[in-house]
Design a protein around this motif. Structure first.
Motif, PDB file in Angstrom:
ATOM      1  N   LEU A  57       0.823  -1.208   0.000  1.00 16.89           N
ATOM      2  CA  LEU A  57       0.000   0.000   0.000  1.00 16.89           C
ATOM      3  C   LEU A  57       0.859   1.260   0.000  1.00 16.89           C
ATOM      4  N   HIS A  58       1.926   1.253   0.771  1.00 20.67           N
ATOM      5  CA  HIS A  58       2.842   2.398   0.805  1.00 20.67           C
ATOM      6  C   HIS A  58       3.455   2.616  -0.573  1.00 20.67           C
ATOM      7  N   ASP A  59       3.873   1.533  -1.209  1.00 21.20           N
ATOM      8  CA  ASP A  59       4.454   1.607  -2.551  1.00 21.20           C
ATOM      9  C   ASP A  59       3.434   2.124  -3.566  1.00 21.20           C
ATOM     10  N   LEU A  60       2.216   1.588  -3.526  1.00 21.25           N
ATOM     11  CA  LEU A  60       1.166   2.050  -4.446  1.00 21.25           C
ATOM     12  C   LEU A  60       0.877   3.537  -4.248  1.00 21.25           C
ATOM     13  N   ALA A  61       0.791   3.961  -2.996  1.00 21.12           N
ATOM     14  CA  ALA A  61       0.481   5.360  -2.695  1.00 21.12           C
ATOM     15  C   ALA A  61       1.586   6.298  -3.175  1.00 21.12           C
ATOM     16  N   HIS A  62       2.815   5.927  -2.914  1.00 19.99           N
ATOM     17  CA  HIS A  62       3.933   6.811  -3.215  1.00 19.99           C
ATOM     18  C   HIS A  62       4.419   6.741  -4.662  1.00 19.99           C
ATOM     19  N   ASP A  63       4.014   5.734  -5.401  1.00 22.19           N
ATOM     20  CA  ASP A  63       4.436   5.611  -6.801  1.00 22.19           C
ATOM     21  C   ASP A  63       3.219   5.407  -7.707  1.00 22.19           C
ATOM     22  N   GLN A  64       2.109   6.026  -7.312  1.00 21.01           N
ATOM     23  CA  GLN A  64       0.831   5.842  -7.992  1.00 21.01           C
ATOM     24  C   GLN A  64       0.897   6.168  -9.484  1.00 21.01           C
ATOM     25  N   LYS A  65       1.545   7.273  -9.839  1.00 20.17           N
ATOM     26  CA  LYS A  65       1.593   7.694 -11.246  1.00 20.17           C
ATOM     27  C   LYS A  65       2.302   6.657 -12.113  1.00 20.17           C
ATOM     28  N   THR A  66       3.397   6.120 -11.638  1.00 19.05           N
ATOM     29  CA  THR A  66       4.135   5.110 -12.405  1.00 19.05           C
ATOM     30  C   THR A  66       3.287   3.858 -12.619  1.00 19.05           C
ATOM     31  N   TYR A  67       2.639   3.392 -11.560  1.00 15.55           N
ATOM     32  CA  TYR A  67       1.766   2.214 -11.674  1.00 15.55           C
ATOM     33  C   TYR A  67       0.620   2.479 -12.650  1.00 15.55           C
ATOM     34  N   TRP A  68      -0.011   3.659 -12.533  1.00 11.08           N
ATOM     35  CA  TRP A  68      -1.167   3.983 -13.374  1.00 11.08           C
ATOM     36  C   TRP A  68      -0.763   4.112 -14.842  1.00 11.08           C
ATOM     37  N   ASP A  69       0.356   4.812 -15.091  1.00  7.49           N
ATOM     38  CA  ASP A  69       0.823   4.982 -16.471  1.00  7.49           C
ATOM     39  C   ASP A  69       1.134   3.636 -17.118  1.00  7.49           C
ATOM     40  N   LYS A  70       1.740   2.726 -16.356  1.00  7.86           N
ATOM     41  CA  LYS A  70       2.037   1.395 -16.905  1.00  7.86           C
ATOM     42  C   LYS A  70       0.750   0.641 -17.202  1.00  7.86           C
ATOM     43  N   TYR A  71      -0.225   0.736 -16.313  1.00 12.67           N
ATOM     44  CA  TYR A  71      -1.513   0.079 -16.541  1.00 12.67           C
ATOM     45  C   TYR A  71      -2.174   0.605 -17.816  1.00 12.67           C
ATOM     46  N   LEU A  72      -2.200   1.918 -17.980  1.00 14.15           N
ATOM     47  CA  LEU A  72      -2.803   2.501 -19.184  1.00 14.15           C
ATOM     48  C   LEU A  72      -2.052   2.074 -20.442  1.00 14.15           C
ATOM     49  N   ALA A  73      -0.736   1.996 -20.368  1.00 12.47           N
ATOM     50  CA  ALA A  73       0.067   1.541 -21.506  1.00 12.47           C
ATOM     51  C   ALA A  73      -0.223   0.071 -21.815  1.00 12.47           C
ATOM     52  N   ASP A  74      -0.365  -0.748 -20.790  1.00 16.88           N
ATOM     53  CA  ASP A  74      -0.690  -2.170 -20.988  1.00 16.88           C
ATOM     54  C   ASP A  74      -2.063  -2.326 -21.632  1.00 16.88           C
ATOM     55  N   LEU A  75      -3.033  -1.516 -21.196  1.00 20.11           N
ATOM     56  CA  LEU A  75      -4.365  -1.542 -21.806  1.00 20.11           C
ATOM     57  C   LEU A  75      -4.271  -1.181 -23.288  1.00 20.11           C
TER      58      LEU A  75
END
Length: 126
Positions: free
Chosen positions: A93-111
């Motif tokens: 959760l700490h990782d998701l919160a603090h690196d949210q943009k990187t996770y989200w951008d990768k998800y959108l790119a994967d989609l």
């Protein structure tokens, strides 16, 4: 001794806005239900081995049913699409919160690479 992961000082579930707010010493972070759902640590999402993850589509409108503690190390998040098998550790959760943009951008790119959408289904290419 390894650095300890900071624990949130407060956790607020906002049902109407479909966000989970985590308050840490360095700030407050709001994670949407969709973001948490598509990044679930469950085997259903991550798979049972490296490279076996399943891209989550059609989760744009997912919401929460609730949140429960799991021991002293994680939260169990219950989503309104019936998914409830992922245990979100404090570290994750700490990782998701603090690196949210990187996770989200990768998800959108994967989609986009899969020709899929947040609403579900495939995007016509032409």
């Amino acid at each position: 001794m390894a650095d300890e992961v900071p624990l949130p000082t407060d956790i607020r579930l906002h049902m109407k806005s479909r966000t989970l707010e985590l308050v840490y010493a360095d700030g407050s972070f709001e994670l949407t239900a969709e973001f948490l759902r598509v990044h679930s640590p469950s085997a259903e999402v991550r798979g049972h081995g490296i490279g076996q993850g399943v891209l989550q589509v059609g989760k744009k409108h997912v919401g929460f049913r609730g949140v429960e503690p799991s021991g002293n190390y994680a939260l169990k998040i219950i989503f309104d699409d019936g998914h409830d098998s992922g245990l979100y550790t404090w570290e994750y959760l700490h990782d998701l919160a603090h690196d949210q943009k990187t996770y989200w951008d990768k998800y959108l790119a994967d989609l986009a690479a899969a020709g899929a959408s947040r609403d579900g289904g495939l995007i016509a290419r032409g």
